[in-house]
Design a protein around this motif. Structure first.
Motif, PDB file in Angstrom:
ATOM      1  N   PHE A 780       0.038   1.484  -0.300  1.00 19.59           N
ATOM      2  CA  PHE A 780      -0.800   1.633   0.885  1.00 19.59           C
ATOM      3  C   PHE A 780       0.019   1.416   2.152  1.00 19.59           C
ATOM      4  CE2 PHE A 780      -1.200  -2.721  -0.688  1.00 19.59           C
ATOM      5  CZ  PHE A 780      -0.924  -3.487   0.443  1.00 19.59           C
ATOM      6  N   PHE A 781      -0.477   2.022   3.224  1.00 21.65           N
ATOM      7  CA  PHE A 781       0.083   1.835   4.556  1.00 21.65           C
ATOM      8  C   PHE A 781      -1.093   1.793   5.522  1.00 21.65           C
ATOM      9  CE2 PHE A 781       1.623   3.314   8.663  1.00 21.65           C
ATOM     10  CZ  PHE A 781       2.760   2.528   8.827  1.00 21.65           C
ATOM     11  N   GLY A 782      -1.052   0.840   6.460  1.00 23.81           N
ATOM     12  CA  GLY A 782      -2.207   0.718   7.333  1.00 23.81           C
ATOM     13  C   GLY A 782      -1.905   0.070   8.660  1.00 23.81           C
ATOM     14  N   LEU A 783      -2.973  -0.101   9.419  1.00 20.10           N
ATOM     15  CA  LEU A 783      -2.938  -0.756  10.721  1.00 20.10           C
ATOM     16  C   LEU A 783      -3.862  -1.962  10.675  1.00 20.10           C
ATOM     17  CD1 LEU A 783      -3.205   2.355  13.075  1.00 20.10           C
ATOM     18  CD2 LEU A 783      -1.208   0.860  12.838  1.00 20.10           C
ATOM     19  N   GLU A 784      -3.394  -3.086  11.217  1.00 20.40           N
ATOM     20  CA  GLU A 784      -4.226  -4.281  11.293  1.00 20.40           C
ATOM     21  C   GLU A 784      -4.183  -4.856  12.698  1.00 20.40           C
ATOM     22  OE1 GLU A 784      -2.855  -7.273   8.584  1.00 20.40           O
ATOM     23  OE2 GLU A 784      -0.766  -7.089   9.199  1.00 20.40           O
ATOM     24  N   ASN A 785      -4.946  -5.895  12.901  1.00 18.86           N
ATOM     25  CA  ASN A 785      -5.113  -6.520  14.214  1.00 18.86           C
ATOM     26  C   ASN A 785      -5.855  -5.588  15.179  1.00 18.86           C
ATOM     27  OD1 ASN A 785      -4.639  -9.029  15.581  1.00 18.86           O
ATOM     28  ND2 ASN A 785      -3.264  -7.947  16.976  1.00 18.86           N
ATOM     29  N   ILE A 786      -6.638  -4.666  14.633  1.00 20.37           N
ATOM     30  CA  ILE A 786      -7.458  -3.788  15.459  1.00 20.37           C
ATOM     31  C   ILE A 786      -8.646  -4.606  15.957  1.00 20.37           C
ATOM     32  CG2 ILE A 786      -8.809  -1.656  15.509  1.00 20.37           C
ATOM     33  CD1 ILE A 786      -7.137  -0.692  13.114  1.00 20.37           C
ATOM     34  N   LEU A 787      -8.759  -4.742  17.266  1.00 18.86           N
ATOM     35  CA  LEU A 787      -9.783  -5.609  17.866  1.00 18.86           C
ATOM     36  C   LEU A 787      -9.713  -7.025  17.294  1.00 18.86           C
ATOM     37  CD1 LEU A 787     -12.824  -3.142  17.871  1.00 18.86           C
ATOM     38  CD2 LEU A 787     -11.174  -3.584  19.708  1.00 18.86           C
ATOM     39  N   LYS A 788      -8.521  -7.413  16.860  1.00 14.20           N
ATOM     40  CA  LYS A 788      -8.203  -8.738  16.319  1.00 14.20           C
ATOM     41  C   LYS A 788      -8.720  -8.984  14.901  1.00 14.20           C
ATOM     42  CE  LYS A 788      -6.275  -9.958  20.197  1.00 14.20           C
ATOM     43  NZ  LYS A 788      -4.804  -9.978  20.285  1.00 14.20           N
ATOM     44  N   VAL A 789      -9.663  -8.168  14.392  1.00 19.07           N
ATOM     45  CA  VAL A 789     -10.286  -8.487  13.110  1.00 19.07           C
ATOM     46  C   VAL A 789     -10.274  -7.335  12.111  1.00 19.07           C
ATOM     47  CG1 VAL A 789     -11.790 -10.264  14.068  1.00 19.07           C
ATOM     48  CG2 VAL A 789     -12.572  -7.887  14.010  1.00 19.07           C
ATOM     49  N   LEU A 790     -10.080  -6.102  12.545  1.00 22.22           N
ATOM     50  CA  LEU A 790     -10.197  -4.962  11.645  1.00 22.22           C
ATOM     51  C   LEU A 790      -8.843  -4.514  11.100  1.00 22.22           C
ATOM     52  CD1 LEU A 790     -12.782  -2.719  13.539  1.00 22.22           C
ATOM     53  CD2 LEU A 790     -13.208  -4.318  11.662  1.00 22.22           C
ATOM     54  N   ARG A 791      -8.894  -3.914   9.935  1.00 19.05           N
ATOM     55  CA  ARG A 791      -7.707  -3.338   9.306  1.00 19.05           C
ATOM     56  C   ARG A 791      -8.106  -2.057   8.587  1.00 19.05           C
ATOM     57  NH1 ARG A 791      -4.018  -6.322   4.619  1.00 19.05           N
ATOM     58  NH2 ARG A 791      -3.453  -4.432   3.473  1.00 19.05           N
ATOM     59  N   VAL A 792      -7.293  -1.008   8.713  1.00 16.71           N
ATOM     60  CA  VAL A 792      -7.547   0.278   8.075  1.00 16.71           C
ATOM     61  C   VAL A 792      -6.298   0.675   7.290  1.00 16.71           C
ATOM     62  CG1 VAL A 792      -8.125   2.699   8.397  1.00 16.71           C
ATOM     63  CG2 VAL A 792      -9.140   0.975   9.903  1.00 16.71           C
ATOM     64  N   ASP A 793      -6.470   0.970   5.994  1.00 16.91           N
ATOM     65  CA  ASP A 793      -5.357   1.357   5.122  1.00 16.91           C
ATOM     66  C   ASP A 793      -5.603   2.742   4.536  1.00 16.91           C
ATOM     67  OD1 ASP A 793      -4.358  -1.147   5.542  1.00 16.91           O
ATOM     68  OD2 ASP A 793      -4.686  -1.880   3.503  1.00 16.91           O
ATOM     69  N   PHE A 794      -4.514   3.486   4.364  1.00 15.06           N
ATOM     70  CA  PHE A 794      -4.540   4.677   3.516  1.00 15.06           C
ATOM     71  C   PHE A 794      -3.880   4.294   2.201  1.00 15.06           C
ATOM     72  CE2 PHE A 794      -2.405   8.382   1.695  1.00 15.06           C
ATOM     73  CZ  PHE A 794      -3.502   9.201   1.479  1.00 15.06           C
ATOM     74  N   VAL A 795      -4.580   4.575   1.088  1.00 12.59           N
ATOM     75  CA  VAL A 795      -4.113   4.128  -0.227  1.00 12.59           C
ATOM     76  C   VAL A 795      -3.875   5.342  -1.117  1.00 12.59           C
ATOM     77  CG1 VAL A 795      -4.560   2.565  -2.151  1.00 12.59           C
ATOM     78  CG2 VAL A 795      -5.599   2.099   0.079  1.00 12.59           C
ATOM     79  N   GLN A 796      -2.738   5.323  -1.809  1.00  3.67           N
ATOM     80  CA  GLN A 796      -2.386   6.380  -2.772  1.00  3.67           C
ATOM     81  C   GLN A 796      -2.245   5.740  -4.149  1.00  3.67           C
ATOM     82  OE1 GLN A 796      -1.314  10.081  -2.548  1.00  3.67           O
ATOM     83  NE2 GLN A 796      -1.953   9.533  -4.634  1.00  3.67           N
ATOM     84  N   GLY A 797      -3.043   6.208  -5.120  1.00  2.00           N
ATOM     85  CA  GLY A 797      -2.976   5.671  -6.470  1.00  2.00           C
ATOM     86  C   GLY A 797      -2.184   6.568  -7.404  1.00  2.00           C
ATOM     87  N   PHE A 798      -1.657   5.971  -8.477  1.00  2.36           N
ATOM     88  CA  PHE A 798      -0.897   6.703  -9.495  1.00  2.36           C
ATOM     89  C   PHE A 798      -1.376   6.224 -10.860  1.00  2.36           C
ATOM     90  CE2 PHE A 798       1.682   6.315  -5.707  1.00  2.36           C
ATOM     91  CZ  PHE A 798       2.170   7.594  -5.515  1.00  2.36           C
ATOM     92  N   GLU A 799      -2.120   7.071 -11.565  1.00  4.11           N
ATOM     93  CA  GLU A 799      -2.674   6.709 -12.858  1.00  4.11           C
ATOM     94  C   GLU A 799      -1.847   7.299 -14.000  1.00  4.11           C
ATOM     95  OE1 GLU A 799      -6.693   7.994 -12.999  1.00  4.11           O
ATOM     96  OE2 GLU A 799      -7.389   6.600 -11.444  1.00  4.11           O
ATOM     97  N   LYS A 800      -1.953   6.665 -15.157  1.00  2.73           N
ATOM     98  CA  LYS A 800      -1.327   7.218 -16.345  1.00  2.73           C
ATOM     99  C   LYS A 800      -2.005   8.543 -16.685  1.00  2.73           C
ATOM    100  CE  LYS A 800      -0.134   6.062 -21.124  1.00  2.73           C
ATOM    101  NZ  LYS A 800      -0.257   5.048 -22.204  1.00  2.73           N
ATOM    102  N   GLY A 801      -1.237   9.560 -16.905  1.00  2.00           N
ATOM    103  CA  GLY A 801      -1.796  10.865 -17.151  1.00  2.00           C
ATOM    104  C   GLY A 801      -1.670  11.800 -15.970  1.00  2.00           C
ATOM    105  N   GLY A 802      -1.208  11.255 -14.806  1.00  2.28           N
ATOM    106  CA  GLY A 802      -0.917  12.124 -13.675  1.00  2.28           C
ATOM    107  C   GLY A 802      -1.917  12.126 -12.545  1.00  2.28           C
ATOM    108  N   ALA A 803      -3.107  11.571 -12.725  1.00  7.74           N
ATOM    109  CA  ALA A 803      -4.101  11.560 -11.649  1.00  7.74           C
ATOM    110  C   ALA A 803      -3.586  10.747 -10.467  1.00  7.74           C
ATOM    111  CB  ALA A 803      -5.418  10.990 -12.150  1.00  7.74           C
ATOM    112  N   ARG A 804      -3.853  11.221  -9.249  1.00  2.00           N
ATOM    113  CA  ARG A 804      -3.390  10.543  -8.033  1.00  2.00           C
ATOM    114  C   ARG A 804      -4.544  10.401  -7.038  1.00  2.00           C
ATOM    115  NH1 ARG A 804       2.791  12.432  -6.568  1.00  2.00           N
ATOM    116  NH2 ARG A 804       3.690  11.927  -8.607  1.00  2.00           N
ATOM    117  N   PRO A 805      -5.401   9.417  -7.234  1.00  7.27           N
ATOM    118  CA  PRO A 805      -6.509   9.224  -6.294  1.00  7.27           C
ATOM    119  C   PRO A 805      -5.994   8.762  -4.929  1.00  7.27           C
ATOM    120  CG  PRO A 805      -6.370   7.372  -7.806  1.00  7.27           C
ATOM    121  CD  PRO A 805      -5.390   8.398  -8.299  1.00  7.27           C
ATOM    122  N   THR A 806      -6.717   9.125  -3.884  1.00  5.88           N
ATOM    123  CA  THR A 806      -6.382   8.685  -2.526  1.00  5.88           C
ATOM    124  C   THR A 806      -7.662   8.229  -1.834  1.00  5.88           C
ATOM    125  OG1 THR A 806      -6.677  10.905  -1.596  1.00  5.88           O
ATOM    126  CG2 THR A 806      -4.453  10.302  -2.320  1.00  5.88           C
ATOM    127  N   GLY A 807      -7.492   7.447  -0.797  1.00  3.56           N
ATOM    128  CA  GLY A 807      -8.658   7.009  -0.042  1.00  3.56           C
ATOM    129  C   GLY A 807      -8.284   6.080   1.082  1.00  3.56           C
TER     130      GLY A 807
END
Length: 816
Positions: A780-807
């Motif tokens: 994951f990679f994200g930004l934090e300290n937004i308005l002192k309390v918020l954090r937003v991440d982009f997450v990339q998953g890697f599953e066995k079998g090749g699936a790559r969920p994101t969110g």
């Protein structure tokens, strides 16, 4: 030991009775204005004192002849010869702005400012000056105060009332004094023994007890993690020339030593840097004094400004700190505050003889009755007079404290505090107090109490908390848990009682029983509120629930040297539940339907009713743990070492009809590494598995917390994209790792425009391995300290079998 200290203090007070009192005011000769926290020294010694915020000082000296030196940063020192007898004397000082000599300095046009040569020499000797004093003991006086210039009438819909009968906006909100003995021995031994302490309006309070000498010989200066977790770069740090500009403003003489005054300014904004002045002695290149400031433009958080002033004095071949004042100021949520925190050092012994085992794991000790000293005692012992407003605050709040002990006042206070508001009922909850009985009852808000799921339908979940203070820091808490499902008409009541106590280390006993609703992962990865929103708005029933009659008893305790032990026994009579035949969703998606009320990722049928009895033993250890020792209790404040944990759970077959039989284990290590300017690295690693698994049901599995909602789950303890039960298992071995790197302004402070937002980058990864089963990785990679309390991440998953969920995942603590 306490008697010896008491006798020594009594002798000290008797000596002061026979000593002469010298007092006066230190002013500027230019405008006659007092010089706050200026100092008076006895020439040829480290003895002396500090003036208060109005420039008034007071000293106790034995009969004899002395030369007093009046000092203030930026002003020339003034000496006065006096003869001390038994009668009090008034000795005033008028200081003139320092005159700086430039006669011996030749600055060629276009040449380098002479300040740079001085700073290079100070940098070269920085490390040796930092370590040259190998040990010392000294006395330290600490005084801190915070005041308000203004504050809002309401905060989050609630009236702001300090309950002091004063409606003015200007008020003292904190005032504390401490007298302590401070001992140090290299490389890392520190000990503070608090002899006396007081807090205005709290006769049983303990004031600021731990002196913090801010050493600008350190490369990175830490003045509170919340102000800037990276710390601030010293003007004489090894790499300071890359960050600062310097200007030579002349020399002057102090204690017979030539001192150079150097102006310090940051080369760039949005770097953690100081601005102001530093004074360096000639030839040995030591710090004589500093007058520096931190600003918001230099990555200062929470405060608008933070000023630091220090004075050093000669002590043999060394220089030791004499006083230090920190001035915080800022505005937050309508509160306009400012203050000062003063430390005055005296009685240095640079060659002390410490007894064996004098330094242990106790770094701060408050002696018995240290907070029970009389006003007469404080008048005799404090090294500087109180300000008029400070003396008035003590009188006012001490008087109010006595009034507040009157049962009639406590009843009237309860009547005011216990008024029910609509906002409290709906959103924040309410608290009812009974001051005479030291009893509080907290009620959750209606918004939190009403929820919905596909098993019970509408749910009323009411969990008031009753808390009783028993004295000595001991508390009793009782939590009735009342839950009713309107659709299935099941009433599940339970009760939990917890006692927190301990004459030395904190201990806790908890007993609970009744009926309750539990998620198949008893840790409860999906909150009622989130599940309600996703069920009604998205037709997702993430909570998988069963019903259980249960009994649980647990005990935990610190045992010293960084160790904590715990143990618990639990019995559950587990009943499976099915979804309601008529489930409600405000959004009917024809392509989606509710899933069955069991973890479909790992089973195709619901569990059968069964009983489960289990015993869990746990141990945690943080090597090198340090303690604060209060009268009657020791408090673990951690250390620089990682935290090690281990637990073992035994499912007990046959006990009370129990059907389970297994042995589950888990061990882990976690830590937060302060990388200073490079940020902070947090990690948590764990391994576990089943030594035996003859009869294991899904609630007894080794669970790994997943997350399928937009709101982020617990950092360092979960997988942000993993389905909630996909990786729950009864394998003989599994391992999980969580790593987060918080850059805390590194890199982001270099991006024009973006850096003004004061948002920070964060990155990391979560990994999971299960023997003979799936592996999973997400980054994951994200930004934090937004308005002192918020954090937003982009997450990339890697599953066995090749699936790559994101969110994307949003961390918003108030909405979990």
């Amino acid at each position: 030991m306490n008697r010896l200290l008491g006798t020594a203090l009594l002798l000290l007070i008797m000596l002061k009775v026979n000593a002469g009192t010298i007092s006066g005011t230190i002013r500027s000769a230019a405008d006659r204005q007092p010089l706050p926290f200026s100092s008076v020294l006895v020439k040829g010694s480290t003895k002396g004192g500090s003036a208060n915020g109005k420039g008034f000082y007071q000293l106790q000296l034995d009969p004899g002849e002395y030369i007093l030196i009046g000092q203030f940063i930026g002003y020339g020192s003034v000496e006065q010869k006096i003869k001390v007898g038994r009668e009090p004397q008034q000795i005033d000082f008028e200081l003139r702005p320092q005159q700086y000599s430039l006669t011996d300095v030749a600055v060629r046009a276009g040449g380098e400012d002479p300040a740079y040569a001085i700073i290079r020499k100070a940098i070269t000797l920085r490390e040796s000056h930092l370590r040259e004093i190998k040990q010392f003991t000294c006395n330290v006086y600490i005084k801190g105060q915070m005041q308000l210039r203004d504050y809002p009438g309401k905060l989050f819909g609630q009236k702001v009332d300090f309950e002091d009968g004063d409606t003015s906006k200007r008020k003292m909100i904190f005032l504390s004094e401490t007298v302590a003995r401070y001992s140090m021995q290299e490389p890392d031994q520190r000990k503070v023994e608090v002899i006396s302490t007081k807090v205005s309006g709290r006769s049983d309070g303990f004031g600021l007890g731990s002196p913090q000498i801010i050493s600008f010989y350190d490369n990175i200066i830490n003045v509170g993690n919340s102000l800037n977790p990276r710390g601030f770069i010293s003007p004489i740090a090894d790499n300071a020339l890359n960050y600062y500009r310097y200007k030579f403003e002349g020399t002057y003489f102090e204690f017979g030593r030539e001192v150079s005054r150097i102006k310090v300014t940051p080369k760039r904004t949005y770097e953690p840097l100081f601005t102001g002045y530093i004074h360096i002695t000639e030839n040995d290149w030591r710090i004589q004094s500093v007058d520096l400031k931190l600003l918001k433009a230099q990555q200062l958080q929470l405060l608008d400004t933070l000023a630091i002033k220090q004075n050093y004095v000669p002590a043999g071949n060394y220089w030791v700190i004499k006083n230090q004042v920190i001035y915080p100021a800022g505005k937050f949520l309508g509160f306009d505050f400012f203050g000062n925190f003063l430390q005055v050092y005296d009685g240095f012994d640079l060659t002390p003889s410490f007894k064996p085992k004098y330094f242990g794991n106790t770094v701060l000790k408050y002696f018995d009755s240290s907070n029970k000293k009389t006003a007469a005692y404080w008048d005799s012992i404090r090294p500087l007079p109180l300000l008029t407003e400070e003396a008035r605050d003590y009188r006012k709040k001490d008087s109010l404290e006595q009034v507040r002990k009157d049962p009639r006042y406590l009843d009237s206070l309860d009547r005011v505090r216990n008024k029910i508001s609509l906002a409290g009922l709906l959103f924040t909850g309410e608290t009812i107090s009974r001051q005479k009985k030291k009893l509080t009852i907290g009620f959750p808000s209606l918004l939190r109490s009403f929820n919905y799921n596909t098993v019970e339908g509408g749910v009323l979940h009411f969990t008031p908390t009753v808390r009783k203070e028993l004295g000595g820091g001991n508390t009793l808490s009782v939590i009735p848990d009342l839950r009713y499902g309107f659709a299935n008409r099941h009433f599940n009541p339970s009760l939990t009682a917890s006692l927190q106590f301990g004459s030395k280390y904190l201990q806790r006993i908890s007993v609970s029983g009744g009926r309750k609703m539990l998620q198949f992962n008893n840790a409860g990865p999906v909150s009622d509120r989130i599940n309600t929103l996703y069920t009604l708005l998205g037709e997702y029933n993430y909570q998988k629930l069963y019903e259980a009659a249960f009994f649980q008893a647990s005990y935990s305790s610190g045992i010293g040297n960084g160790f904590n032990i715990s143990g618990s026994f639990e019995f559950q009579d587990r009943n499976p539940l099915e979804n309601l035949p008529d489930m409600v969703s405000w959004k009917n998606d024809p392509n989606r339907e509710f899933t069955p009320n069991y973890p479909t990722e790992i089973t195709s049928v619901n569990m059968l009713r069964h009983q489960a009895a289990s015993l869990t033993l746990g141990l945690s250890w943080r090597p090198g743990s340090r303690y604060i020792e209060m009268p009657g209790r020791k408090i673990n404040i951690g250390s620089g070492w990682p935290l090690f944990t281990a637990s073992m759970t035994q499912g007990i077959s046959g006990l009370l009809g129990s059907d389970v039989e297994y042995t589950r284990w888990r061990a882990g290590v976690s830590d937060e590494l302060n990388l200073k300017l490079l940020g902070k690295l947090n990690y948590r690693l764990s391994v576990g598995g089943f030594l035996s698994a003859k009869q294991v049901f899904i609630p007894d599995y080794q669970h790994f917390e997943g997350n399928q909602t937009l709101l982020a789950s617990t950092a360092l303890n979960s997988f942000q994209l993993a389905p909630y039960y996909r990786y729950s298992n009864s394998a003989n071995f599994s391992a999980a790792g969580h790593v987060e790197y918080h850059l805390n302004g590194l890199i982001s402070n270099k991006i024009p425009g973006f850096r003004k937002l004061n948002w920070f980058f964060v990155t990391g990864a979560n990994a999971l391995h299960i023997s003979n089963a799936n592996n999973y990785l997400e980054c994951f990679f994200g930004l934090e300290n937004i308005l002192k309390v918020l954090r937003v991440d982009f997450v990339q998953g890697f599953e066995k079998g090749g699936a790559r969920p994101t969110g994307f995942r949003i961390a918003a603590p108030l909405f979990r």
